[in-house]
Design a protein around this motif. Structure first.
Motif, short mmCIF file in Angstrom:
data_model
loop_
_atom_site.label_atom_id
_atom_site.label_comp_id
_atom_site.label_asym_id
_atom_site.label_seq_id
_atom_site.Cartn_x
_atom_site.Cartn_y
_atom_site.Cartn_z
N ILE A 50 -6.49 2.73 0.22
CA ILE A 50 -6.94 1.51 -0.47
C ILE A 50 -8.45 1.36 -0.35
CG2 ILE A 50 -6.47 -0.09 1.47
CD1 ILE A 50 -6.13 -0.85 -2.31
N ARG A 51 -9.01 1.73 0.78
CA ARG A 51 -10.48 1.65 0.93
C ARG A 51 -11.17 2.61 -0.03
NH1 ARG A 51 -12.69 2.36 6.49
NH2 ARG A 51 -14.45 1.30 5.56
N ARG A 52 -10.64 3.79 -0.19
CA ARG A 52 -11.21 4.77 -1.11
C ARG A 52 -11.08 4.27 -2.56
NH1 ARG A 52 -8.92 9.22 0.81
NH2 ARG A 52 -7.06 8.93 -0.45
N LEU A 53 -9.91 3.72 -2.90
CA LEU A 53 -9.68 3.20 -4.25
C LEU A 53 -10.64 2.06 -4.56
CD1 LEU A 53 -8.03 3.17 -6.86
CD2 LEU A 53 -6.35 1.72 -5.67
N VAL A 54 -10.81 1.14 -3.63
CA VAL A 54 -11.74 0.02 -3.83
C VAL A 54 -13.16 0.54 -4.01
CG1 VAL A 54 -12.82 -1.99 -2.70
CG2 VAL A 54 -10.33 -1.75 -2.73
N PRO B 88 -6.76 -8.12 -5.93
CA PRO B 88 -5.31 -8.27 -5.81
C PRO B 88 -4.49 -7.35 -6.71
CG PRO B 88 -6.28 -10.18 -6.90
CD PRO B 88 -7.42 -9.34 -6.41
N SER B 89 -5.10 -6.77 -7.73
CA SER B 89 -4.34 -5.88 -8.62
C SER B 89 -4.27 -4.45 -8.09
CB SER B 89 -4.96 -5.88 -10.02
OG SER B 89 -6.27 -5.35 -9.98
N LEU B 90 -4.98 -4.15 -7.01
CA LEU B 90 -5.00 -2.79 -6.46
C LEU B 90 -4.10 -2.68 -5.24
CD1 LEU B 90 -8.85 -2.03 -6.50
CD2 LEU B 90 -7.15 -1.50 -8.27
N SER B 91 -3.49 -1.51 -5.08
CA SER B 91 -2.72 -1.22 -3.87
C SER B 91 -2.63 0.29 -3.70
CB SER B 91 -1.31 -1.82 -3.94
OG SER B 91 -0.56 -1.24 -4.99
N GLU C 261 9.38 -2.52 1.90
CA GLU C 261 10.79 -2.14 1.94
C GLU C 261 11.23 -1.55 0.60
OE1 GLU C 261 13.72 -1.33 4.28
OE2 GLU C 261 12.22 -2.67 5.08
N ASP C 262 10.71 -2.11 -0.50
CA ASP C 262 11.06 -1.62 -1.84
C ASP C 262 10.62 -0.17 -2.05
OD1 ASP C 262 12.16 -4.07 -2.51
OD2 ASP C 262 10.36 -4.77 -3.55
N ASP C 263 9.43 0.16 -1.55
CA ASP C 263 8.88 1.50 -1.75
C ASP C 263 9.18 2.45 -0.59
OD1 ASP C 263 7.47 0.97 -4.27
OD2 ASP C 263 6.29 -0.41 -3.04
N ASN C 264 9.65 1.87 0.52
CA ASN C 264 9.93 2.65 1.73
C ASN C 264 8.68 3.39 2.21
OD1 ASN C 264 11.78 3.28 3.76
ND2 ASN C 264 12.21 5.28 2.85
N GLU C 265 7.52 2.72 2.06
CA GLU C 265 6.23 3.25 2.50
C GLU C 265 5.34 2.09 2.92
OE1 GLU C 265 4.72 7.11 0.39
OE2 GLU C 265 5.24 5.65 -1.16
N TYR C 266 4.23 2.43 3.53
CA TYR C 266 3.22 1.43 3.85
C TYR C 266 2.37 1.18 2.60
CZ TYR C 266 4.49 2.08 8.68
OH TYR C 266 5.19 2.13 9.86
N VAL C 267 1.98 -0.07 2.42
CA VAL C 267 1.14 -0.42 1.28
C VAL C 267 -0.16 -1.02 1.78
CG1 VAL C 267 2.29 -2.66 0.93
CG2 VAL C 267 1.00 -1.63 -0.94
N GLY C 268 -1.26 -0.48 1.29
CA GLY C 268 -2.58 -1.01 1.60
C GLY C 268 -3.03 -1.90 0.45
N ILE C 269 -3.54 -3.08 0.78
CA ILE C 269 -4.02 -4.01 -0.24
C ILE C 269 -5.39 -4.54 0.15
CG2 ILE C 269 -1.72 -4.69 -1.06
CD1 ILE C 269 -1.93 -7.19 0.69
N CYS C 270 -6.07 -5.12 -0.83
CA CYS C 270 -7.39 -5.71 -0.61
C CYS C 270 -7.38 -7.10 -1.25
CB CYS C 270 -8.47 -4.83 -1.24
SG CYS C 270 -10.14 -5.47 -1.02
N ALA C 271 -7.67 -8.13 -0.46
CA ALA C 271 -7.60 -9.51 -0.94
C ALA C 271 -8.52 -9.77 -2.12
CB ALA C 271 -7.92 -10.48 0.21
N GLU C 272 -9.68 -9.14 -2.13
CA GLU C 272 -10.65 -9.37 -3.19
C GLU C 272 -10.28 -8.65 -4.50
OE1 GLU C 272 -12.80 -9.92 0.72
OE2 GLU C 272 -11.34 -8.53 -0.09
#
Length: 109
Positions: free
Chosen positions: A45-49, A29-32, A16-27
């Motif tokens: 997020i998969r590409r970033l990981v 936690p500092s990435l999104s 809601e804060d960013d008004n976008e979808y956010v992808g995260i990875c549990a392993e």
């Protein structure tokens, strides 16, 4: 064969804060990754990981193990206040089951 980063635990939620979808990875936690569709957020997020895992491997840094690949014993210790312990013990006794069964049932809800 699946790459290690394909086995990580990913999630996409609305921000809601960013008004976008956010992808995260549990392993990691500092990435999104923010994007305008859930599919793009997941892909991002998969590409970033994958990039981070590649960098860590290249620098001989330890790479987190995927949660899905870990073995769990089914046992862990938790501290609770004595009054909660008493209440659970009473519920277990009144229900005719073990304290472990009551606690497990409540944790799985």
């Amino acid at each position: 064969m699946a790459q290690k980063n394909d086995k990580y635990t990913y999630r996409v939620t609305w921000s809601e804060d960013d008004n976008e979808y956010v992808g995260i990875c549990a392993e990691f936690p500092s990435l999104s990754w923010l994007d305008n569709t859930p599919e793009k957020a997941l892909k991002g997020i998969r590409r970033l990981v994958a990039e981070v895992v590649s960098d860590m491997s290249g620098n001989h840094e330890p790479v987190p193990e995927p949660i899905a690949g870990k073995n769990y014993s089914g046992k862990f210790m938790v501290r609770i206040p004595p009054e909660v312990h008493r209440k659970l013990a009473i519920q277990a006794a009144e229900s005719g089951v073990s304290l472990n069964r009551i606690a497990s049932s409540k944790l799985s809800q």
